[in-house]
Design a protein around this motif. Structure first.
Motif, PDB file in Angstrom:
ATOM      1  N   ASN A 104     -48.187  -3.014 -15.930  1.00 44.60           N
ATOM      2  CA  ASN A 104     -48.847  -1.749 -16.621  1.00 44.60           C
ATOM      3  C   ASN A 104     -50.293  -1.676 -16.943  1.00 44.60           C
ATOM      4  O   ASN A 104     -50.781  -0.841 -17.366  1.00 44.60           O
ATOM      5  CB  ASN A 104     -48.044  -1.885 -17.953  1.00 44.60           C
ATOM      6  N   LEU A 105     -51.047  -2.832 -16.513  1.00 45.24           N
ATOM      7  CA  LEU A 105     -52.543  -2.622 -16.554  1.00 45.24           C
ATOM      8  C   LEU A 105     -53.237  -2.376 -15.239  1.00 45.24           C
ATOM      9  O   LEU A 105     -52.692  -2.825 -14.315  1.00 45.24           O
ATOM     10  CB  LEU A 105     -53.063  -4.130 -17.248  1.00 45.24           C
ATOM     11  N   ASP A 106     -54.456  -1.814 -15.367  1.00 47.68           N
ATOM     12  CA  ASP A 106     -54.990  -1.694 -14.092  1.00 47.68           C
ATOM     13  C   ASP A 106     -55.717  -2.858 -13.635  1.00 47.68           C
ATOM     14  O   ASP A 106     -55.568  -3.987 -14.104  1.00 47.68           O
ATOM     15  CB  ASP A 106     -56.368  -0.464 -14.479  1.00 47.68           C
ATOM     16  N   VAL A 107     -56.310  -2.625 -12.397  1.00 45.90           N
ATOM     17  CA  VAL A 107     -57.082  -3.829 -11.706  1.00 45.90           C
ATOM     18  C   VAL A 107     -58.004  -4.632 -12.489  1.00 45.90           C
ATOM     19  O   VAL A 107     -58.082  -6.117 -12.544  1.00 45.90           O
ATOM     20  CB  VAL A 107     -57.461  -3.531 -10.444  1.00 45.90           C
ATOM     21  N   VAL A 108     -58.952  -4.008 -13.153  1.00 45.49           N
ATOM     22  CA  VAL A 108     -59.855  -4.471 -13.913  1.00 45.49           C
ATOM     23  C   VAL A 108     -59.212  -5.239 -15.127  1.00 45.49           C
ATOM     24  O   VAL A 108     -59.856  -6.470 -15.101  1.00 45.49           O
ATOM     25  CB  VAL A 108     -61.032  -3.472 -14.455  1.00 45.49           C
ATOM     26  N   SER A 109     -58.351  -4.779 -15.641  1.00 46.86           N
ATOM     27  CA  SER A 109     -57.702  -5.510 -16.893  1.00 46.86           C
ATOM     28  C   SER A 109     -56.889  -6.695 -16.429  1.00 46.86           C
ATOM     29  O   SER A 109     -56.883  -7.863 -17.087  1.00 46.86           O
ATOM     30  CB  SER A 109     -56.769  -4.681 -17.595  1.00 46.86           C
ATOM     31  N   ASN A 110     -56.498  -6.783 -15.081  1.00 46.64           N
ATOM     32  CA  ASN A 110     -55.841  -7.933 -14.631  1.00 46.64           C
ATOM     33  C   ASN A 110     -56.685  -9.035 -14.321  1.00 46.64           C
ATOM     34  O   ASN A 110     -56.682 -10.187 -14.335  1.00 46.64           O
ATOM     35  CB  ASN A 110     -54.906  -7.589 -13.280  1.00 46.64           C
ATOM     36  N   LEU A 111     -57.767  -8.633 -13.739  1.00 44.17           N
ATOM     37  CA  LEU A 111     -58.866  -9.346 -13.082  1.00 44.17           C
ATOM     38  C   LEU A 111     -59.391 -10.145 -14.233  1.00 44.17           C
ATOM     39  O   LEU A 111     -59.741 -11.476 -14.314  1.00 44.17           O
ATOM     40  CB  LEU A 111     -60.029  -8.728 -12.289  1.00 44.17           C
ATOM     41  N   PHE A 112     -59.830  -9.539 -15.492  1.00 47.45           N
ATOM     42  CA  PHE A 112     -60.397 -10.148 -16.664  1.00 47.45           C
ATOM     43  C   PHE A 112     -59.223 -10.660 -17.648  1.00 47.45           C
ATOM     44  O   PHE A 112     -59.976 -10.961 -18.810  1.00 47.45           O
ATOM     45  CB  PHE A 112     -61.379  -9.223 -17.150  1.00 47.45           C
ATOM     46  N   LEU A 113     -58.112 -10.821 -17.322  1.00 50.49           N
ATOM     47  CA  LEU A 113     -57.182 -11.130 -18.503  1.00 50.49           C
ATOM     48  C   LEU A 113     -57.396 -12.175 -19.045  1.00 50.49           C
ATOM     49  O   LEU A 113     -57.378 -13.343 -18.198  1.00 50.49           O
ATOM     50  CB  LEU A 113     -55.706 -10.943 -17.846  1.00 50.49           C
ATOM     51  N   GLY A 114     -57.482 -12.499 -20.287  1.00 50.07           N
ATOM     52  CA  GLY A 114     -58.100 -13.584 -20.953  1.00 50.07           C
ATOM     53  C   GLY A 114     -59.396 -14.358 -20.785  1.00 50.07           C
ATOM     54  O   GLY A 114     -59.810 -15.141 -21.482  1.00 50.07           O
ATOM     55  N   GLN A 115     -60.310 -13.389 -20.111  1.00 53.70           N
ATOM     56  CA  GLN A 115     -61.895 -13.843 -19.947  1.00 53.70           C
ATOM     57  C   GLN A 115     -62.536 -12.503 -20.004  1.00 53.70           C
ATOM     58  O   GLN A 115     -63.391 -12.170 -19.180  1.00 53.70           O
ATOM     59  CB  GLN A 115     -61.767 -14.527 -18.708  1.00 53.70           C
ATOM     60  N   GLU A 116     -62.131 -11.807 -20.775  1.00 52.72           N
ATOM     61  CA  GLU A 116     -62.744 -10.437 -21.079  1.00 52.72           C
ATOM     62  C   GLU A 116     -64.257 -10.638 -21.355  1.00 52.72           C
ATOM     63  O   GLU A 116     -64.649 -11.349 -22.056  1.00 52.72           O
ATOM     64  CB  GLU A 116     -62.200  -9.255 -21.956  1.00 52.72           C
ATOM     65  N   SER A 117     -65.092  -9.583 -20.623  1.00 54.63           N
ATOM     66  CA  SER A 117     -66.565  -9.726 -21.108  1.00 54.63           C
ATOM     67  C   SER A 117     -66.995  -8.924 -22.474  1.00 54.63           C
ATOM     68  O   SER A 117     -66.299  -8.020 -22.717  1.00 54.63           O
ATOM     69  CB  SER A 117     -67.588  -8.821 -20.100  1.00 54.63           C
ATOM     70  N   PRO A 119     -68.341 -10.365 -26.479  1.00 50.63           N
ATOM     71  CA  PRO A 119     -68.153 -11.180 -27.713  1.00 50.63           C
ATOM     72  C   PRO A 119     -67.177 -10.446 -28.599  1.00 50.63           C
ATOM     73  O   PRO A 119     -66.364 -11.111 -29.272  1.00 50.63           O
ATOM     74  CB  PRO A 119     -69.304 -11.947 -28.362  1.00 50.63           C
ATOM     75  N   PHE A 120     -67.587  -9.440 -28.984  1.00 45.67           N
ATOM     76  CA  PHE A 120     -67.064  -8.603 -30.019  1.00 45.67           C
ATOM     77  C   PHE A 120     -66.153  -7.353 -29.466  1.00 45.67           C
ATOM     78  O   PHE A 120     -65.248  -7.050 -30.211  1.00 45.67           O
ATOM     79  CB  PHE A 120     -67.948  -8.281 -30.987  1.00 45.67           C
ATOM     80  N   ALA A 121     -66.390  -6.909 -28.257  1.00 46.57           N
ATOM     81  CA  ALA A 121     -65.718  -5.697 -27.760  1.00 46.57           C
ATOM     82  C   ALA A 121     -66.090  -5.603 -26.329  1.00 46.57           C
ATOM     83  O   ALA A 121     -66.552  -6.386 -25.668  1.00 46.57           O
ATOM     84  CB  ALA A 121     -66.655  -4.279 -28.138  1.00 46.57           C
ATOM     85  N   LEU A 122     -65.038  -5.090 -25.675  1.00 47.91           N
ATOM     86  CA  LEU A 122     -64.811  -5.234 -24.003  1.00 47.91           C
ATOM     87  C   LEU A 122     -65.769  -4.367 -23.571  1.00 47.91           C
ATOM     88  O   LEU A 122     -66.301  -3.099 -23.632  1.00 47.91           O
ATOM     89  CB  LEU A 122     -63.729  -4.624 -23.655  1.00 47.91           C
TER      90      LEU A 122
END
Length: 270
Positions: A104-117, A119-122
């Motif tokens: 249900n998530l897009d490619v970007v969200s899957n690539l960075f799942l758990g390691q989002e860029s 520190p406080f916001a995506l």
């Protein structure tokens, strides 16, 4: 043609080396005295029948299982992994057969799942740029990094899973049946991707039941049978050699009887 696994001195120190690794679950020996070397820029295919120990071996290398005995070396140094995070920290990435993608998530969200860029916001812009950069390096055929994974083909989903594993800059990537249930075109896409990962200098461990896929990308073929090493072969080895090593057709009651008869005849001649 069978080859000696240790005959790689011209390649220097292997990225990963397993020496006499055993894994027991109670009274059951899942792995017995396993030796395995993987060098930079090399694809090692791991093949064997169901129950041969391939999944147990992969999970041991990935840190999910601790070996009962034996030693694992990484870049020439002995290592002990307490869990999957230790393997990831070393530089060992694994793409399991289920891919573990959120459809249900897009490619970007899957690539960075758990390691989002951020520190406080995506940081959506940075993540999108890095996603396109990585996918372009792999020559991936993804229409848009904002497409949800549910809309992608099987080959494209496999590409996303492999790309996600490369974000942490690993040195070895393990692929569990990456072409299973894929069509011809999608399989070719994934095999091309494996070639490109190899060209980046990574070591690749490929688990596959498809001998055509193995021959297309592997540098060496390591056969497991009943939890033990049962030969190391080149991709141009005959089907008879490979199938014989996988199934044990070269070691059965008929061949053992012939060997006993030959031994008896030799003894009589003496």
């Amino acid at each position: 043609m069978s080859v000696n696994q240790k005959n790689h001195t011209n390649k220097g120190t292997p990225l990963l080396s397993l020496q006499k690794v055993c894994k027991q679950f109670g009274a059951v020996s899942a792995l017995t005295d396993i030796d395995l070397d993987v060098y930079p820029g090399e694809v090692v295919a791991l093949v064997g029948d169901n129950g041969a120990g391939k999944s147990t071996l992969i999970k041991t290398i990935a840190g999910a299982h601790r070996p009962t005995s034996g030693q694992i070396f990484f870049e020439g140094k002995p290592v002990s992994m307490e869990g999957p995070s230790d393997a990831i920290d070393l530089g060992i990435a694994t793409v399991f057969q289920d891919l573990a993608l959120c459809e249900n998530l897009d490619v970007v969200s899957n690539l960075f799942l758990g390691q989002e860029s951020g520190p406080f916001a995506l940081d959506e812009t940075e993540m999108e740029v890095r996603s396109w950069t990585l996918l372009n390096e792999l020559a991936a055929r993804i229409p848009s990094v904002r497409d949800v994974v549910a809309s992608l083909s099987g080959g494209q989903r496999q590409t996303v899973a492999i790309a996600r594993s490369l974000l942490a800059n690993p040195k070895i990537i393990m692929l569990d049946e990456p072409t299973a249930a894929l069509g011809v075109a999608q399989t070719a896409e994934v095999l091309n991707l494996i070639d490109r990962v190899k060209a980046k200098g990574l070591g690749v461990i490929l688990i596959s039941h498809n001998m055509q896929d193995v021959r297309a990308v592997a540098d060496r073929v390591v056969v497991l049978r009943l939890g033990k090493n049962n030969g190391v072969f080149t991709p141009d080895s005959s089907n008879e050699e490979l199938i014989g090593a996988i199934t044990g057709a070269s070691d059965n009651s008929v061949t053992r009887r012939e060997q006993r008869l030959k031994s008896a005849d030799s003894a009589c001649e003496v």
